[in-house]
Scaffold this active site. Structure first.
Site, PDB file in Angstrom:
ATOM      1  N   GLY A 158      31.093 -66.200 -45.041  1.00  0.00           N
ATOM      2  CA  GLY A 158      31.921 -64.978 -45.069  1.00  0.00           C
ATOM      3  C   GLY A 158      31.996 -64.287 -43.721  1.00  0.00           C
ATOM      4  N   GLY A 205      30.819 -62.154 -41.488  1.00  0.00           N
ATOM      5  CA  GLY A 205      29.577 -61.422 -41.277  1.00  0.00           C
ATOM      6  C   GLY A 205      29.708 -60.351 -40.213  1.00  0.00           C
ATOM      7  N   ARG A 206      30.664 -60.541 -39.329  1.00  0.00           N
ATOM      8  CA  ARG A 206      30.871 -59.514 -38.307  1.00  0.00           C
ATOM      9  C   ARG A 206      32.336 -59.409 -37.934  1.00  0.00           C
ATOM     10  NH1 ARG A 206      28.817 -61.917 -32.798  1.00  0.00           N
ATOM     11  NH2 ARG A 206      29.169 -64.098 -33.188  1.00  0.00           N
ATOM     12  N   LYS A 266      36.267 -57.929 -34.426  1.00  0.00           N
ATOM     13  CA  LYS A 266      35.073 -58.778 -34.428  1.00  0.00           C
ATOM     14  C   LYS A 266      33.958 -58.003 -33.730  1.00  0.00           C
ATOM     15  CE  LYS A 266      33.479 -63.446 -33.294  1.00  0.00           C
ATOM     16  NZ  LYS A 266      33.930 -64.789 -32.917  1.00  0.00           N
ATOM     17  N   ASP A 286      23.288 -58.637 -37.692  1.00  0.00           N
ATOM     18  CA  ASP A 286      23.630 -57.218 -37.549  1.00  0.00           C
ATOM     19  C   ASP A 286      25.122 -56.889 -37.598  1.00  0.00           C
ATOM     20  OD1 ASP A 286      24.420 -58.306 -35.159  1.00  0.00           O
ATOM     21  OD2 ASP A 286      22.859 -57.353 -33.948  1.00  0.00           O
ATOM     22  N   ASP A 305      34.108 -73.553 -41.664  1.00  0.00           N
ATOM     23  CA  ASP A 305      34.414 -72.114 -41.723  1.00  0.00           C
ATOM     24  C   ASP A 305      35.098 -71.662 -40.429  1.00  0.00           C
ATOM     25  OD1 ASP A 305      31.672 -72.793 -40.870  1.00  0.00           O
ATOM     26  OD2 ASP A 305      31.550 -70.695 -40.300  1.00  0.00           O
ATOM     27  N   ASN A 306      35.133 -72.528 -39.423  1.00  0.00           N
ATOM     28  CA  ASN A 306      35.812 -72.198 -38.167  1.00  0.00           C
ATOM     29  C   ASN A 306      37.109 -72.980 -38.013  1.00  0.00           C
ATOM     30  OD1 ASN A 306      33.769 -70.410 -37.530  1.00  0.00           O
ATOM     31  ND2 ASN A 306      32.627 -71.875 -36.291  1.00  0.00           N
ATOM     32  N   ASP A 313      37.738 -68.648 -33.708  1.00  0.00           N
ATOM     33  CA  ASP A 313      36.298 -68.435 -33.521  1.00  0.00           C
ATOM     34  C   ASP A 313      35.785 -69.034 -32.219  1.00  0.00           C
ATOM     35  OD1 ASP A 313      36.245 -66.931 -35.758  1.00  0.00           O
ATOM     36  OD2 ASP A 313      34.713 -68.081 -36.811  1.00  0.00           O
TER      37      ASP A 313
HETATM   38  P1  AMP Z   1      30.024 -68.798 -36.388  1.00  0.00           P
HETATM   39  O1  AMP Z   1      29.544 -70.206 -36.462  1.00  0.00           O
HETATM   40  O2  AMP Z   1      29.672 -68.062 -35.130  1.00  0.00           O
HETATM   41  O3  AMP Z   1      31.493 -68.700 -36.660  1.00  0.00           O
HETATM   42  O4  AMP Z   1      29.275 -67.954 -37.531  1.00  0.00           O
HETATM   43  C1  AMP Z   1      28.856 -68.489 -38.752  1.00  0.00           C
HETATM   44  C2  AMP Z   1      28.603 -67.388 -39.746  1.00  0.00           C
HETATM   45  O5  AMP Z   1      27.628 -66.466 -39.264  1.00  0.00           O
HETATM   46  C3  AMP Z   1      29.829 -66.556 -40.095  1.00  0.00           C
HETATM   47  O6  AMP Z   1      29.749 -66.242 -41.457  1.00  0.00           O
HETATM   48  C4  AMP Z   1      29.642 -65.322 -39.243  1.00  0.00           C
HETATM   49  O7  AMP Z   1      30.294 -64.210 -39.793  1.00  0.00           O
HETATM   50  C5  AMP Z   1      28.133 -65.137 -39.262  1.00  0.00           C
HETATM   51  N1  AMP Z   1      27.635 -64.402 -38.110  1.00  0.00           N
HETATM   52  C6  AMP Z   1      27.556 -64.829 -36.830  1.00  0.00           C
HETATM   53  N2  AMP Z   1      27.037 -63.880 -36.037  1.00  0.00           N
HETATM   54  C7  AMP Z   1      26.799 -62.797 -36.816  1.00  0.00           C
HETATM   55  C8  AMP Z   1      26.271 -61.481 -36.587  1.00  0.00           C
HETATM   56  N3  AMP Z   1      25.877 -61.070 -35.389  1.00  0.00           N
HETATM   57  N4  AMP Z   1      26.175 -60.652 -37.650  1.00  0.00           N
HETATM   58  C9  AMP Z   1      26.556 -61.043 -38.869  1.00  0.00           C
HETATM   59  N5  AMP Z   1      27.038 -62.256 -39.151  1.00  0.00           N
HETATM   60  C10 AMP Z   1      27.166 -63.129 -38.137  1.00  0.00           C
HETATM   61 MG    MG Z   2      32.939 -68.379 -37.609  1.00  0.00          MG
END
Ligand code: AMP
Ligand code: MG
Length: 535
Positions: A105, A107-108, A128, A140, A280-281, A290
């Site tokens: 989901g 997350g940020r 973001k 966070d 997810d990306n 992303d």
């Molecule tokens: P990513 O591979 O960077 O696209 O992130 C994978 C997952 O981790 C996604 O669900 C992001 O929303 C979550 N995520 C990455 N960094 C953070 C963060 N600092 N705070 C909350 N969720 C994060």
């Molecule tokens: Mg992502």
């Protein structure tokens, strides 16, 4: 024309069409039977606008002066919302590094809403780094300056290169500090927080479909697919909002597969390594999305991944991207299987990915070589002969292809003259001896013969080559220099890079320093040669 922010027309179809999370609790948790959760951005202490994209502002129908207003800063740093915005975080899952990871989901990321321009174009605005959501898990919800500068600059650079991508409207610092352990080695440090406002038709990912499928929630899966097709694939929807047939779903899937293949052909053309091609990306629109630990090839090396988190297996290395794209669309096929109920048509549609890639990739490579009419009987050998020898000594990919346009092709040109024309691409010219010299000289002779035979005038050929071989890309060390300055409070280099990267195929007198191959100091410098997922 929506000149001011108040004039924007919102039409929030994602949240209107799809079921939302009934709980309004902003705490990490599993969210079932819902495509999203409403959540407000977290206000920041002293936001500052570092940069914005004039082109994206114009695409939204906003007047240039809007970017200088206090309201623009407040809205796009998460400190205010406009009437019509209904901020939410999307619920999705994904395969990370080949393994099913369950619910992930936004997350940020917090989507503010969808606007429709006077021309009828739909844009979702998304922040973001604007604070925690129910999908933040143990993190966070924030983003640091370095990764935000990288996302902002790279999405705009990719757009101007002609690569399908999400866009970036603005880059703001928050005034708040964020703790990060950049290399996961027990050395956390305080960094500056930042927020990027991203813009895309939607931020729907393969993972949005994978999660309901993994939970046997076919109602949600169907609602998501119907929403996506009716809003974003009008040729397939043909005016319908629902009631799609299995053939419609298959046709839609084939289109996503084709767009994904097209995007990856572009990545291979410009030397972009995404770094985290988790499902997810992967955008359902076939857009690059992303920007995390991505990197640009400097010396041509198909084994290169900039992502230290992927150091062991190099799953997402440059040369593996085409195959990983196919693996990812296969996961999407699995996800929508309940809507089709038959493996064969999905299997058949999957070949769309391979067909597009196999058709377009060699033609793209031929275009890089200045060959307009790809000849299947011999050009593949010419292409592969080059790609096999380029990695044998460090040869800058971008510089090499750019210089190739100026290599003399006439029969009376000598090997030395031809080699001299591409010598600038060599990281260590003293290594261009023996086999590596002889092989390249022979290849340049073969290539010259091939383009001579094609009979295009040199000027026309080099112009065509320079239109597909960029001179300016967001070299890893350039982004890092812009980050270093921004961290000290000076955003000038961000603006200058943004400007140079607007015309990546043009010669830009006075800007040659941005086209130089990686300097020696950048070879081992964190942020230039190595990146992690910490952002
Ligand atoms: P990513 O591979 O960077 O696209 O992130 C994978 C997952 O981790 C996604 O669900 C992001 O929303 C979550 N995520 C990455 N960094 C953070 C963060 N600092 N705070 C909350 N969720 C994060
Ligand atoms: Mg992502």
């Amino acid at each position: 024309m929506a000149l001011t922010l108040e004039d924007l027309t919102f039409d929030n179809r994602f949240t209107h069409d799809l079921p939302g999370d009934p709980a309004e609790l902003n705490r990490p948790r599993q969210v079932h039977n819902a495509a999203y959760s409403f959540v407000e951005p977290t206000p920041t202490s002293s936001p500052q606008l570092l940069a914005h994209s004039a082109e994206v502002l114009a695409d939204l129908g906003l007047a240039p002066e809007v970017a200088a207003t206090d309201e623009f800063l407040r809205v796009f740093s998460g400190n205010a919302t406009l009437v019509g915005m209904e901020p939410y975080a999307a619920c999705y899952g994904g395969h990370q590094f080949g393994n099913w990871a369950g619910q992930l989901g936004d997350g940020r990321a917090i989507a503010l809403g969808e606007i429709v321009t006077d021309a009828g174009v739909r844009h979702t605005l998304q922040l973001k780094g604007a604070g925690p959501t129910p999908y933040s898990r143990t993190a966070d919800g924030l983003a640091v300056l370095r990764s935000s500068v990288r996302e902002f600059l790279c999405s705009e650079a990719m757009f101007h290169l002609g690569v399908p991508t999400t866009r970036a409207l603005s880059l703001t610092t928050t005034g708040d500090r964020v703790m990060r352990d950049m290399f996961y080695d027990g050395n956390p440090e305080w960094e500056r927080g930042a927020v990027v406002c991203r813009v895309a038709p939607s931020f729907i990912r393969f993972g949005n479909f994978e999660l309901p499928m993994s939970r046997d929630d076919t109602d949600l899966l169907r609602a998501l697919a119907d929403h996506t097709i009716s809003l974003h694939f009008p040729d397939i929807a043909d005016g319908r909002n629902s009631g799609f047939t299995t053939d419609d779903y298959v046709e839609w899937f084939a289109e996503v597969a084709r767009r994904t293949a097209d995007m990856i052909v572009h990545w291979q053309r410009v030397g972009f390594v995404h770094g985290v091609m988790n499902t997810d990306n992967m955008s359902i629109h076939g857009l690059t999305i992303d920007y995390g630990p991505y990197g640009w090839l400097e010396n041509y090396d198909p084994g290169r991944t900039p992502n230290t988190t992927d150091r062991q297996f190099k799953r997402y290395r440059f040369g593996a991207q085409p195959h990983i794209g196919q693996w990812n669309v296969t996961q999407l096929a699995n996800a929508i299987y309940p809507l089709v109920g038959d493996v064969d048509p999905l299997q058949e549609a999957l070949t769309a990915y391979v067909d597009v890639f196999n058709h377009d990739w060699p033609r793209m490579m031929a275009a890089k070589l200045g060959i307009a009419e790809f000849d299947e009987s011999r050009d593949p050998d010419l292409i592969h002969a080059l790609l096999e020898q380029l990695p044998t000594i460090e040869t800058d990919m971008t510089v090499f292809f750019r210089c190739l346009a100026d290599v003399p092709t006439s029969t009376d040109a000598s090997d030395d003259e031809r080699l001299a024309a591409v010598a600038e691409a060599d990281y260590d010219p003293t290594q261009r001896t023996g086999d590596s010299r002889d092989l390249l000289a022979a290849w340049l002779r073969d290539w010259s013969a091939r383009v001579r035979e094609a009979g295009r005038a040199d000027a026309a050929r080099s112009a065509a080559m320079n239109a597909v071989n960029p001179k300016f890309v967001l070299r890893n060390y350039l982004a890092q220099l812009a980050i270093d300055d921004a961290d000290k409070g000076d955003p000038a280099l961000i603006s200058e890079l943004l400007d140079v990267l607007r015309r990546p195929y043009a010669e830009q007198p006075g800007k040659e320093r941005f086209a130089q191959k990686r300097p020696e100091w950048a070879r081992v410098r964190p942020g230039c040669s190595m990146l992690s997922c910490s952002s």
